[in-house]
Motif scaffolding. Structure first.
Motif, PDB file in Angstrom:
ATOM      1  N   ILE A   1      59.979  80.390  63.759  1.00 11.06           N
ATOM      2  CA  ILE A   1      58.711  79.765  64.173  1.00 11.06           C
ATOM      3  C   ILE A   1      57.760  80.784  64.778  1.00 11.06           C
ATOM      4  CG2 ILE A   1      59.549  79.156  66.478  1.00 11.06           C
ATOM      5  CD1 ILE A   1      57.132  77.134  64.268  1.00 11.06           C
ATOM      6  N   ARG A   2      58.310  81.833  65.385  1.00 10.62           N
ATOM      7  CA  ARG A   2      57.419  82.849  65.974  1.00 10.62           C
ATOM      8  C   ARG A   2      56.667  83.591  64.895  1.00 10.62           C
ATOM      9  NH1 ARG A   2      61.887  85.864  69.390  1.00 10.62           N
ATOM     10  NH2 ARG A   2      62.965  85.337  67.459  1.00 10.62           N
ATOM     11  N   PHE A   3      57.326  83.849  63.782  1.00 14.51           N
ATOM     12  CA  PHE A   3      56.658  84.531  62.672  1.00 14.51           C
ATOM     13  C   PHE A   3      55.550  83.657  62.105  1.00 14.51           C
ATOM     14  CE2 PHE A   3      56.311  85.271  58.070  1.00 14.51           C
ATOM     15  CZ  PHE A   3      55.861  86.573  58.080  1.00 14.51           C
ATOM     16  N   VAL A   4      55.844  82.346  61.973  1.00 13.03           N
ATOM     17  CA  VAL A   4      54.826  81.425  61.456  1.00 13.03           C
ATOM     18  C   VAL A   4      53.604  81.417  62.367  1.00 13.03           C
ATOM     19  CG1 VAL A   4      54.329  79.010  60.933  1.00 13.03           C
ATOM     20  CG2 VAL A   4      56.552  79.980  60.320  1.00 13.03           C
ATOM     21  N   THR A   5      53.858  81.417  63.671  1.00 13.05           N
ATOM     22  CA  THR A   5      52.740  81.417  64.618  1.00 13.05           C
ATOM     23  C   THR A   5      51.872  82.650  64.448  1.00 13.05           C
ATOM     24  OG1 THR A   5      54.045  80.183  66.210  1.00 13.05           O
ATOM     25  CG2 THR A   5      52.119  81.339  67.064  1.00 13.05           C
ATOM     26  N   VAL A   6      52.507  83.811  64.287  1.00 13.45           N
ATOM     27  CA  VAL A   6      51.760  85.051  64.085  1.00 13.45           C
ATOM     28  C   VAL A   6      50.932  84.983  62.813  1.00 13.45           C
ATOM     29  CG1 VAL A   6      51.961  87.515  63.623  1.00 13.45           C
ATOM     30  CG2 VAL A   6      53.377  86.458  65.392  1.00 13.45           C
ATOM     31  N   VAL A   7      51.556  84.457  61.738  1.00 13.62           N
ATOM     32  CA  VAL A   7      50.837  84.341  60.466  1.00 13.62           C
ATOM     33  C   VAL A   7      49.631  83.440  60.595  1.00 13.62           C
ATOM     34  CG1 VAL A   7      51.007  83.516  58.086  1.00 13.62           C
ATOM     35  CG2 VAL A   7      52.869  84.863  59.065  1.00 13.62           C
ATOM     36  N   LEU A   8      49.850  82.278  61.228  1.00 13.41           N
ATOM     37  CA  LEU A   8      48.750  81.328  61.371  1.00 13.41           C
ATOM     38  C   LEU A   8      47.657  81.875  62.268  1.00 13.41           C
ATOM     39  CD1 LEU A   8      50.722  77.968  61.722  1.00 13.41           C
ATOM     40  CD2 LEU A   8      49.539  78.863  59.714  1.00 13.41           C
ATOM     41  N   LEU A   9      48.034  82.585  63.321  1.00 11.73           N
ATOM     42  CA  LEU A   9      47.038  83.190  64.193  1.00 11.73           C
ATOM     43  C   LEU A   9      46.193  84.184  63.436  1.00 11.73           C
ATOM     44  CD1 LEU A   9      45.778  83.649  66.946  1.00 11.73           C
ATOM     45  CD2 LEU A   9      47.603  85.287  67.441  1.00 11.73           C
ATOM     46  N   ALA A  10      46.828  85.008  62.617  1.00 14.72           N
ATOM     47  CA  ALA A  10      46.097  86.000  61.831  1.00 14.72           C
ATOM     48  C   ALA A  10      45.138  85.320  60.869  1.00 14.72           C
ATOM     49  CB  ALA A  10      47.078  86.877  61.061  1.00 14.72           C
ATOM     50  N   MET A  11      45.547  84.118  60.372  1.00 19.47           N
ATOM     51  CA  MET A  11      44.681  83.383  59.444  1.00 19.47           C
ATOM     52  C   MET A  11      43.601  82.598  60.168  1.00 19.47           C
ATOM     53  SD  MET A  11      47.712  81.927  56.975  1.00 19.47           S
ATOM     54  CE  MET A  11      46.578  80.883  56.062  1.00 19.47           C
ATOM     55  N   GLY A  12      43.692  82.529  61.489  1.00 21.72           N
ATOM     56  CA  GLY A  12      42.706  81.768  62.242  1.00 21.72           C
ATOM     57  C   GLY A  12      42.998  80.285  62.245  1.00 21.72           C
TER      58      GLY A  12
ATOM     59  N   CYS B   1      29.249  77.031  62.765  1.00 25.68           N
ATOM     60  CA  CYS B   1      29.025  78.453  62.470  1.00 25.68           C
ATOM     61  C   CYS B   1      30.330  79.121  62.058  1.00 25.68           C
ATOM     62  CB  CYS B   1      28.424  79.140  63.699  1.00 25.68           C
ATOM     63  SG  CYS B   1      28.370  80.934  63.597  1.00 25.68           S
ATOM     64  N   ARG B   2      30.352  79.707  60.880  1.00 20.78           N
ATOM     65  CA  ARG B   2      31.551  80.357  60.365  1.00 20.78           C
ATOM     66  C   ARG B   2      31.993  81.506  61.272  1.00 20.78           C
ATOM     67  NH1 ARG B   2      32.298  84.597  56.510  1.00 20.78           N
ATOM     68  NH2 ARG B   2      30.036  84.687  56.192  1.00 20.78           N
ATOM     69  N   PHE B   3      31.047  82.251  61.787  1.00 21.99           N
ATOM     70  CA  PHE B   3      31.395  83.388  62.643  1.00 21.99           C
ATOM     71  C   PHE B   3      31.962  82.909  63.981  1.00 21.99           C
ATOM     72  CE2 PHE B   3      28.046  84.954  59.792  1.00 21.99           C
ATOM     73  CZ  PHE B   3      28.747  85.975  59.174  1.00 21.99           C
ATOM     74  N   SER B   4      31.478  81.765  64.463  1.00 18.39           N
ATOM     75  CA  SER B   4      32.056  81.186  65.675  1.00 18.39           C
ATOM     76  C   SER B   4      33.512  80.798  65.435  1.00 18.39           C
ATOM     77  CB  SER B   4      31.260  79.944  66.100  1.00 18.39           C
ATOM     78  OG  SER B   4      29.970  80.271  66.558  1.00 18.39           O
ATOM     79  N   GLN B   5      33.780  80.213  64.292  1.00 19.84           N
ATOM     80  CA  GLN B   5      35.144  79.816  63.946  1.00 19.84           C
ATOM     81  C   GLN B   5      36.059  81.035  63.869  1.00 19.84           C
ATOM     82  OE1 GLN B   5      34.631  77.680  60.272  1.00 19.84           O
ATOM     83  NE2 GLN B   5      33.247  76.169  61.195  1.00 19.84           N
TER      84      GLN B   5
ATOM     85  N   TYR C   1      20.284  79.646  79.091  1.00 18.37           N
ATOM     86  CA  TYR C   1      20.649  81.049  78.964  1.00 18.37           C
ATOM     87  C   TYR C   1      20.057  81.703  77.715  1.00 18.37           C
ATOM     88  CZ  TYR C   1      23.808  80.092  82.807  1.00 18.37           C
ATOM     89  OH  TYR C   1      24.321  79.744  84.032  1.00 18.37           O
ATOM     90  N   ARG C   2      19.077  81.033  77.119  1.00 16.22           N
ATOM     91  CA  ARG C   2      18.293  81.579  76.004  1.00 16.22           C
ATOM     92  C   ARG C   2      19.190  82.032  74.845  1.00 16.22           C
ATOM     93  NH1 ARG C   2      16.035  83.659  80.703  1.00 16.22           N
ATOM     94  NH2 ARG C   2      16.973  85.711  80.389  1.00 16.22           N
ATOM     95  N   ILE C   3      20.089  81.169  74.445  1.00 17.21           N
ATOM     96  CA  ILE C   3      20.984  81.467  73.330  1.00 17.21           C
ATOM     97  C   ILE C   3      20.281  81.104  72.024  1.00 17.21           C
ATOM     98  CG2 ILE C   3      23.243  81.048  72.312  1.00 17.21           C
ATOM     99  CD1 ILE C   3      23.256  82.421  75.090  1.00 17.21           C
ATOM    100  N   THR C   4      20.124  82.070  71.139  1.00 19.45           N
ATOM    101  CA  THR C   4      19.408  81.843  69.882  1.00 19.45           C
ATOM    102  C   THR C   4      20.251  82.160  68.661  1.00 19.45           C
ATOM    103  OG1 THR C   4      18.470  84.081  69.961  1.00 19.45           O
ATOM    104  CG2 THR C   4      17.168  82.305  70.968  1.00 19.45           C
ATOM    105  N   LYS C   5      21.473  82.639  68.863  1.00 17.31           N
ATOM    106  CA  LYS C   5      22.330  82.968  67.729  1.00 17.31           C
ATOM    107  C   LYS C   5      23.779  82.740  68.125  1.00 17.31           C
ATOM    108  CE  LYS C   5      22.449  87.930  68.858  1.00 17.31           C
ATOM    109  NZ  LYS C   5      21.806  87.777  70.157  1.00 17.31           N
ATOM    110  N   TYR C   6      24.605  82.500  67.121  1.00 14.83           N
ATOM    111  CA  TYR C   6      26.007  82.179  67.383  1.00 14.83           C
ATOM    112  C   TYR C   6      26.925  83.092  66.561  1.00 14.83           C
ATOM    113  CZ  TYR C   6      23.522  77.924  68.691  1.00 14.83           C
ATOM    114  OH  TYR C   6      22.625  77.040  69.218  1.00 14.83           O
TER     115      TYR C   6
END
Length: 410
Positions: free
Chosen positions: A12-23, A59-63, A103-108
């Motif tokens: 399960i630890r390996f799966v967690t690492v894989v999934l983390l790398a995949m986001g 936002c894809r970059f936020s994800q 806080y004048r946020i204009t981009k994500y």
């Protein structure tokens, strides 16, 4: 999940690492505080350092940043376990648009850093990687105050930088705590030094004190006369010394200045023309000191900024030129030679705040206004007025992009 179904014995630890790398998974121990209007001030004000991820779910970059940000939090928490020493937090800007506007946020996504609740001018712009974010936080933990081991070190000060030096009887004092807090906030704008005990005794003839040594060998130092335990007074004094009233805008700091969220009053001048700059600095200090905080006073190299000049129908041959960038349009000061007329430059800025410049930009001079030269700020017909040359053109483009385009066109 398919991986588990196909490989039931897979660690399960390996799966967690894989999934983390995949986001697709996040580490369970991540401590990311979700901020809203009810808790934001309490959380930020009680943290020595906070790094806040302003994001939007669509936002894809936020994800992509979410798992990286969370893993960075895990690493930093191991190194700095005190919960109020470093806080990782996030704001869903769609759900909390009031905070994004504050806080004048204009981009994500945007990563902002705070110290004791105060937002730093420079947002995080490094690599979006676990190692880079963690290293950035480590750097913020380094004490910006250099301790002098002897007064002879004063003879080797770099006088091309702004130096603030403090002399204290003890490092374990409220006076020094205030000074260190100020130094942490202004660490990018000044060099901070301090001396203690016997080393500083000769400079403490009237008690603990702080001095400022300006840029240049021949300029006299200035002494802070306020309360050393009053953070607001000490910070205001140091900020006034560390951050020039008139700053230079460059391609490197353009986005940073933009993010301060207030209009620009800009002198375009030939780099060698220091006389015009000195005159501009003098008149800004004389006429506009009360407007500090509502408009940024800047100067720019005519040759480097040919593109913004062309946008207002000017060339380097016309310099010096003064203009206001309101982020919607640019307005040209009618005649540089009128700069020293008492109140003339101030009125130009007040006309921006009142909306007069914007109104005349679209519709020509007010019927009751016979001031000559207003047609120079009137520009094109209202149907297709030029945008500010520093203005963002689309949600994903900032005025900094325009600055780079201007550089590319040189």
């Amino acid at each position: 999940m398919k991986l588990l179904a196909i490989y039931p014995s897979l660690d399960i630890r390996f799966v967690t690492v894989v999934l983390l790398a995949m986001g697709l998974s996040t580490p369970g121990q991540a401590e990311i505080t979700s901020l809203d209007s009810a808790n934001i001030d309490d959380v930020l004000n009680n943290a020595a350092v906070s790094i806040v991820n302003f994001y939007a779910d669509w936002c894809r970059f936020s994800q992509m940043l979410h798992p990286i940000f969370e893993e960075s939090s895990n690493i930093v928490r191991e190194e700095f376990p005190e919960t109020k020493q470093v806080v990782f937090a996030r704001v869903d800007c769609d759900q909390h648009s009031d905070i994004a506007q504050r806080y004048r946020i204009t981009k994500y996504p945007t990563l902002k850093m705070f110290r004791n609740g105060m937002m730093m001018k420079r947002e995080y712009r490094g690599q979006r990687s676990v190692a880079a974010i963690a290293d950035f936080i480590r750097q913020q933990q380094v004490n910006p105050v250099k301790e002098l081991q002897s007064m002879e070190e004063m003879n080797t000060l770099d006088r091309s930088k702004r130096n603030i030096i403090a002399y204290f009887e003890s490092k374990d004092s409220e006076n020094y705590n205030t000074y260190a807090k100020v130094a942490n906030i202004l660490r990018d704008d000044c060099t901070f030094l301090s001396a203690f005990g016997a080393i500083s005794q000769a400079e403490r003839f009237s008690g603990d004190n702080i001095i400022y040594k300006p840029v240049g060998e021949s300029i006299a130092e200035m002494v802070y006369l306020g309360s050393l335990t009053n953070f607001d007074l000490t910070y205001a004094w140091a900020q006034d010394k560390c951050v020039p009233l008139v700053r230079e805008i460059t391609f490197e700091n353009g986005e940073e200045l933009t993010e301060e969220g207030i209009p620009f009053l800009i002198l375009f001048h030939v780099k060698e023309d220091t006389q015009s700059l000195e005159k501009f600095q003098h008149e800004v200090a004389r006429q506009l000191i009360s407007e500090k905080g509502s408009i940024n006073f800047l100067h720019a190299d005519c040759e480097k900024f040919r593109h913004p000049l062309l946008h207002i129908q000017k060339t380097p041959a016309d310099c010096p030129v003064i203009a206001i960038d309101s982020f919607r349009h640019m307005y040209v000061y009618p005649d540089y030679k009128d700069l020293n007329i008492p109140g003339k430059l101030r009125q130009f800025v007040l006309d921006l705040h009142s909306g007069k410049l914007h109104r005349e930009f679209h519709h020509g001079p007010d019927p009751t206004d016979s001031t000559p030269g207003q047609e120079e700020t009137g520009g094109e017909a209202a149907s297709s007025p030029p945008e500010s040359s520093f203005q963002k053109l689309a949600p994903s483009e900032t005025r900094y992009t325009i600055l780079n385009r201007g550089r590319d066109e040189l």
